[in-house]
Scaffold this active site. Sequence first.
Site, PDB file in Angstrom:
ATOM      1  N   LYS A 112      -7.235  -4.495  -2.287  1.00 38.27           N
ATOM      2  CA  LYS A 112      -5.823  -4.855  -2.222  1.00 38.27           C
ATOM      3  C   LYS A 112      -5.584  -6.324  -2.590  1.00 38.27           C
ATOM      4  O   LYS A 112      -4.513  -6.684  -3.060  1.00 38.27           O
ATOM      5  CB  LYS A 112      -5.275  -4.596  -0.814  1.00 38.27           C
ATOM      6  CG  LYS A 112      -5.485  -3.183  -0.274  1.00 38.27           C
ATOM      7  CD  LYS A 112      -4.419  -2.240  -0.709  1.00 38.27           C
ATOM      8  CE  LYS A 112      -4.347  -0.902   0.020  1.00 38.27           C
ATOM      9  NZ  LYS A 112      -5.581  -0.190   0.313  1.00 38.27           N
TER      10      LYS A 112
HETATM   11  C1  LIG Z   1      -5.813   1.161   0.180  1.00 33.80           C
HETATM   12  C2  LIG Z   1      -7.223   1.611   0.078  1.00 33.80           C
HETATM   13  C3  LIG Z   1      -7.566   2.792  -0.577  1.00 33.80           C
HETATM   14  C4  LIG Z   1      -6.527   3.711  -1.166  1.00 33.80           C
HETATM   15  O1  LIG Z   1      -5.868   3.140  -2.266  1.00 33.80           O
HETATM   16  P1  LIG Z   1      -4.474   3.774  -2.762  1.00 33.80           P
HETATM   17  O2  LIG Z   1      -3.997   2.852  -3.822  1.00 33.80           O
HETATM   18  O3  LIG Z   1      -3.584   3.795  -1.567  1.00 33.80           O
HETATM   19  O4  LIG Z   1      -4.783   5.145  -3.247  1.00 33.80           O
HETATM   20  C5  LIG Z   1      -8.896   3.109  -0.695  1.00 33.80           C
HETATM   21  N1  LIG Z   1      -9.853   2.341  -0.149  1.00 33.80           N
HETATM   22  C6  LIG Z   1      -9.567   1.195   0.513  1.00 33.80           C
HETATM   23  C7  LIG Z   1     -10.657   0.402   1.103  1.00 33.80           C
HETATM   24  C8  LIG Z   1      -8.243   0.793   0.641  1.00 33.80           C
HETATM   25  O5  LIG Z   1      -7.949  -0.343   1.277  1.00 33.80           O
END
Ligand SMILES: *Cc1c(COP(=O)(O)O)cnc(C)c1O
Length: 470
Positions: A112
Site C-alpha cells: 500500500k
Molecule cells: C491490501 C492488501 C491486499 C489486497 O489488495 P487489494 O488491492 O485490496 O486487492 C493483499 N495483501 C496485502 C498485504 C494487503 O495489504
Amino acid sequence: MRYVSTRGQAPTLGFEDVLLTGLARDGGLYLPQAWPTFSADKIAGFAGQPFDLVATDVVDALAGGAIPRDELARMAREAYATFGHAAVTPLVQIAPNRFVLELFHGPTLAFKDVAMQLLARLMDYVLAKRGERATIVGATSGDTGGAAIEAFRASKRTDVMILFPDGRVSDVQRRMMTTPTEPHIHAIAIDGTFDDAQARVKDLFNHHAFRDRVKLSGVNSINWARIAAQVTYYFVAGAALGAPHRKVSFIVPTGNFGDIFAGYVARMMGLPIETLTIATNSNDILARTVSTGTYETRGVVATSSPSMDIQVSSNFERYLFEASGRDAARVGQMMDQLKQGGRFVLDVALAQRLKADFAAGAADEATVTKTISVTLAESGYLLDPHTACAVAACSKPTRATAQAPQVILATAHPAKFPDTVAAIAGIKPGLPKRLNRLMSDPERIHRLPNDVRAIETYVASHARAAKEGA
Ligand SMILES: *Cc1c(COP(=O)(O)O)cnc(C)c1O
C-alpha cells in the site's frame, strides 16, 4: 482527460477533482474516459529505469497530464525515497521462471505504501494550490490505514481518520496506526468487521450534505490515483523480464481488487500480460465468481492473511464497467442486487469475458501453511501469508521453454505478521531497524460503535475543513 463514474449518474471530472473526491456522488467509482497506451518502444525503454521515473510516466499518462511534469517527477522522487531498498520494488527469483516482486520495502512494510506515498503528496499539492483543506476518512483491513497514516503524517492540508475493525488487525498493523503522535491523525477502532468499516465510509460519502461540510476525501483503493500509481510496478517488472517482446504473467494476492485491477490497466495500456491470476484466501468470492459466474457474498472468515479477509471487493465494479462495454445502467443494476440480496449473476457474455481476462485460485489455511513451509525448504525464501496465497495459486511449472515468466506480487513483509510466520516456519522474522520503536511507543486509539451517526459526530468535530467552511 475526463473521468467517468461506473454508475453513469455523476458528472465527469478532471484528475484533480477525482483525486480529492474518491467515491463518485452516484456511488460509483471513477475511471478515465479512454485508456492511454504506451508504444512497444516506450515499454521496452522502461527496462532498467529507476522506479520513480517509470512512475512519473505512468501516472502522467493516467492523470492525463493534469499535474505539471516537473512537479510530478519531484513528488515521485520523494515518495520512493522513503523506501528501504534502492530498487524500490526488487524482483527475487524463487524457482525456474518464477519471481517474487517485493512490494513491501516501504515505511509500513506492505504494498500500500507504493501508492499512498505518492497519493499523499499529490493531494497536498492540489490542496495547497487551491488553498483548501480536506478530511480523509478511510476504512482498513489492516495495511491501508498504516500506509495512509504514515504517508499523511507530514501533510499540512488534511485531517486523517482511519476506521479499522477492532481486534482484527495484527499488533504491528495496529501500532503503525496508533503510535504516530501528530494531532491531525486519528486511528478509530470500530466494533465490527472490515466490511462494516468500509460500508460506514461509503455511508459518509453518500450523505452529501455531510460530505460537503467536512470536504470528505478518500484514500481507499476506490481513489483512482491509487490504482494509477500501482500500475507502475507491472511495467517495471514486465520490462525487466523482457516485455513487450515477451509476455509476462502476474499472480496477485487479492482483497478489494485494487491491485489486480492495476494489472488489468497495465494490460489495457499495452503491457502484454499472458495470465493475470486472482489469488484469494478462504474468503474466495472472486475465485468463485470466476468459476461460477455468480458473485455471492458469504460471511467473512478470519484468516492468517487478514488484509484479504474481504467479501465485497469494491474495485470489481470497475472491471464490471469495463467488461460490460461501459454499461453503467447494467453495473448499477448488479450493485443494487448485491446491496439487496447479497448476490448478482453475470450474464453469459460477461462471465465468459471474466474467465478470459483472469485466472483465479483460492488457498485455505492448510494450503497457506504448506506453501510457506515448502517455499522455505525449496528456495530459502520466507513468504508472508498473503504472498503465500499467490504462490499457491500459481499454475504448475512446466518444462516448456516458451512459458511466460510468473511474477508473484509480494504484498507484505513477513515481519508484519511475525507470530503467524513463526508458528508455520519456525523463524520469527525481525522488523527492519528503522521500525525499532514501533512495539514500545505509546498508542492512541479512539473506539466507536459501528454506527454512522457516531462516526459522523466524531469526524465533524475533528475536521478543520468543516470549521473553516462554517
Ligand atoms: C491490501 C492488501 C491486499 C489486497 O489488495 P487489494 O488491492 O485490496 O486487492 C493483499 N495483501 C496485502 C498485504 C494487503 O495489504
